[in-house]
Enzyme design. Sequence first.
Site, short mmCIF file in Angstrom:
data_model
loop_
_atom_site.label_atom_id
_atom_site.label_comp_id
_atom_site.label_asym_id
_atom_site.label_seq_id
_atom_site.Cartn_x
_atom_site.Cartn_y
_atom_site.Cartn_z
N ASN A 8 17.12 -179.65 2.35
CA ASN A 8 17.65 -180.85 3.00
C ASN A 8 16.46 -181.76 3.33
O ASN A 8 15.76 -181.54 4.31
CB ASN A 8 18.40 -180.44 4.27
CG ASN A 8 18.95 -181.63 5.03
OD1 ASN A 8 18.93 -182.75 4.52
ND2 ASN A 8 19.43 -181.40 6.25
N TRP A 9 16.27 -182.77 2.49
CA TRP A 9 15.12 -183.67 2.69
C TRP A 9 15.35 -184.64 3.84
O TRP A 9 14.45 -185.36 4.25
CB TRP A 9 14.85 -184.46 1.41
CG TRP A 9 14.24 -183.66 0.29
CD1 TRP A 9 14.02 -182.30 0.27
CD2 TRP A 9 13.76 -184.16 -0.97
NE1 TRP A 9 13.45 -181.93 -0.93
CE2 TRP A 9 13.28 -183.06 -1.71
CE3 TRP A 9 13.72 -185.42 -1.55
CZ2 TRP A 9 12.75 -183.19 -3.00
CZ3 TRP A 9 13.20 -185.56 -2.84
CH2 TRP A 9 12.71 -184.45 -3.55
N LYS A 10 16.57 -184.69 4.34
CA LYS A 10 16.92 -185.63 5.42
C LYS A 10 16.50 -187.05 5.03
O LYS A 10 16.69 -187.42 3.88
CB LYS A 10 16.31 -185.18 6.75
CG LYS A 10 16.65 -183.73 7.06
CD LYS A 10 16.29 -183.29 8.45
CE LYS A 10 16.65 -181.83 8.64
NZ LYS A 10 16.50 -181.35 9.99
N HIS A 93 26.35 -181.68 9.68
CA HIS A 93 25.00 -181.38 10.16
C HIS A 93 24.86 -181.87 11.61
O HIS A 93 25.40 -182.92 11.97
CB HIS A 93 23.96 -182.08 9.27
CG HIS A 93 22.57 -181.57 9.54
ND1 HIS A 93 21.84 -182.00 10.61
CD2 HIS A 93 21.81 -180.66 8.88
CE1 HIS A 93 20.67 -181.36 10.61
NE2 HIS A 93 20.63 -180.54 9.57
N GLU A 95 22.58 -183.29 13.16
CA GLU A 95 22.01 -184.63 13.33
C GLU A 95 23.08 -185.70 13.11
O GLU A 95 23.07 -186.73 13.76
CB GLU A 95 20.82 -184.82 12.37
CG GLU A 95 19.60 -184.06 12.87
CD GLU A 95 18.68 -183.59 11.77
OE1 GLU A 95 18.78 -184.09 10.64
OE2 GLU A 95 17.83 -182.70 12.05
N GLU A 148 23.54 -173.12 11.83
CA GLU A 148 22.32 -173.83 12.21
C GLU A 148 22.32 -174.03 13.72
O GLU A 148 22.84 -175.04 14.22
CB GLU A 148 22.29 -175.19 11.51
CG GLU A 148 22.21 -175.12 10.01
CD GLU A 148 21.35 -176.25 9.45
OE1 GLU A 148 20.34 -175.95 8.82
OE2 GLU A 148 21.68 -177.42 9.70
N GLY A 154 14.28 -178.00 13.43
CA GLY A 154 13.09 -178.86 13.54
C GLY A 154 12.21 -178.56 14.74
O GLY A 154 11.34 -179.35 15.09
N SER A 186 14.29 -174.10 11.31
CA SER A 186 12.88 -173.71 11.34
C SER A 186 12.55 -172.56 10.39
O SER A 186 11.75 -171.67 10.72
CB SER A 186 12.45 -173.37 12.77
OG SER A 186 12.53 -174.52 13.58
N GLY A 207 14.98 -177.54 6.08
CA GLY A 207 14.63 -178.93 6.32
C GLY A 207 13.14 -179.15 6.13
O GLY A 207 12.65 -179.34 5.01
N GLY A 208 12.40 -179.10 7.22
CA GLY A 208 10.95 -179.40 7.21
C GLY A 208 10.19 -178.71 6.09
O GLY A 208 9.41 -179.36 5.37
P1 PGA Z 1 14.50 -177.45 9.75
O1 PGA Z 1 15.88 -178.20 9.48
O2 PGA Z 1 14.31 -176.46 8.65
O3 PGA Z 1 13.48 -178.56 9.73
O4 PGA Z 1 14.60 -176.81 11.09
C1 PGA Z 1 17.00 -177.49 9.03
C2 PGA Z 1 18.16 -178.41 8.90
O5 PGA Z 1 18.28 -179.36 9.67
O6 PGA Z 1 18.99 -178.25 8.01
#
Ligand code: PGA
Length: 226
Positions: A8-10, A93, A95, A148, A154, A186, A207-208
């Site tokens: 997930n590159w966001k 998600h 976010e 999640e 994050g 994470s 994500g990250g």
């Molecule tokens: P993260 O994000 O790996 O940066 O914690 C995961 C996500 O939001 O899907």
Amino acid sequence: MKKFIIANWKCNPTTLIKAKQLFNSIKKVSKNTKNTEVIICPPFIYLKEIKKLQKEVKLGAQNYCWEEKGAFTGEISPLMLKDLGCEYVILGHSERRKYFSENDDLINKRLKSALKSGLKPILCIDNISQIKEGLKGISKQKVIIAYEPIWAIGTGKACGYKEAKKFNLLMKKALGERHITLYGGSVNSQNALGYIADSGFQGLLIGGASLNSKEFVKIVKLFSKI
Ligand code: PGA
């Protein structure tokens, strides 16, 4: 059983050149994975360009409109995504729930539209009620569920394997033993495998660490050994 790694590159990276560089640095492993589906979810605007770099790439979108077309200013429809070669969509998600006020009703509407148009949905949740509400009236087998925990996203504070396993068992109770469940929050190359080996998930939503090609390649390579 098939495993999944979802990148997930966001809202990253900020230019097409950087997006292409990132994809080029991971594309070799993304293709050569034994028993693992690697799905890249970049911002909409890079989908087509990434497909051009590797036609076999599995693409996912991070959002989409529930309608197929029409007067929905600023939206991208499932049919448009399919036309770009997108196979998967992430929805629910945290976010999107937090910053864009998405609720379970809206997510349910999106899920139904994804299934109708043949996109494979990946529903993100952080509690069991979000599963129940999000899946109302839907054939749940067709939906990949990603656990999640909000506090783990994050933050660098990944969920412990035991705690993740406990929640995974709760999900399997609600969804059925063979349902595909993923963990996200994470994840890095140090902790990735434990969620499969110890917590019993079929994959990861990353994500990250998916923006760091070395980390990401390491994780995909680890998966090919299990
Ligand atoms: P993260 O994000 O790996 O940066 O914690 C995961 C996500 O939001 O899907």
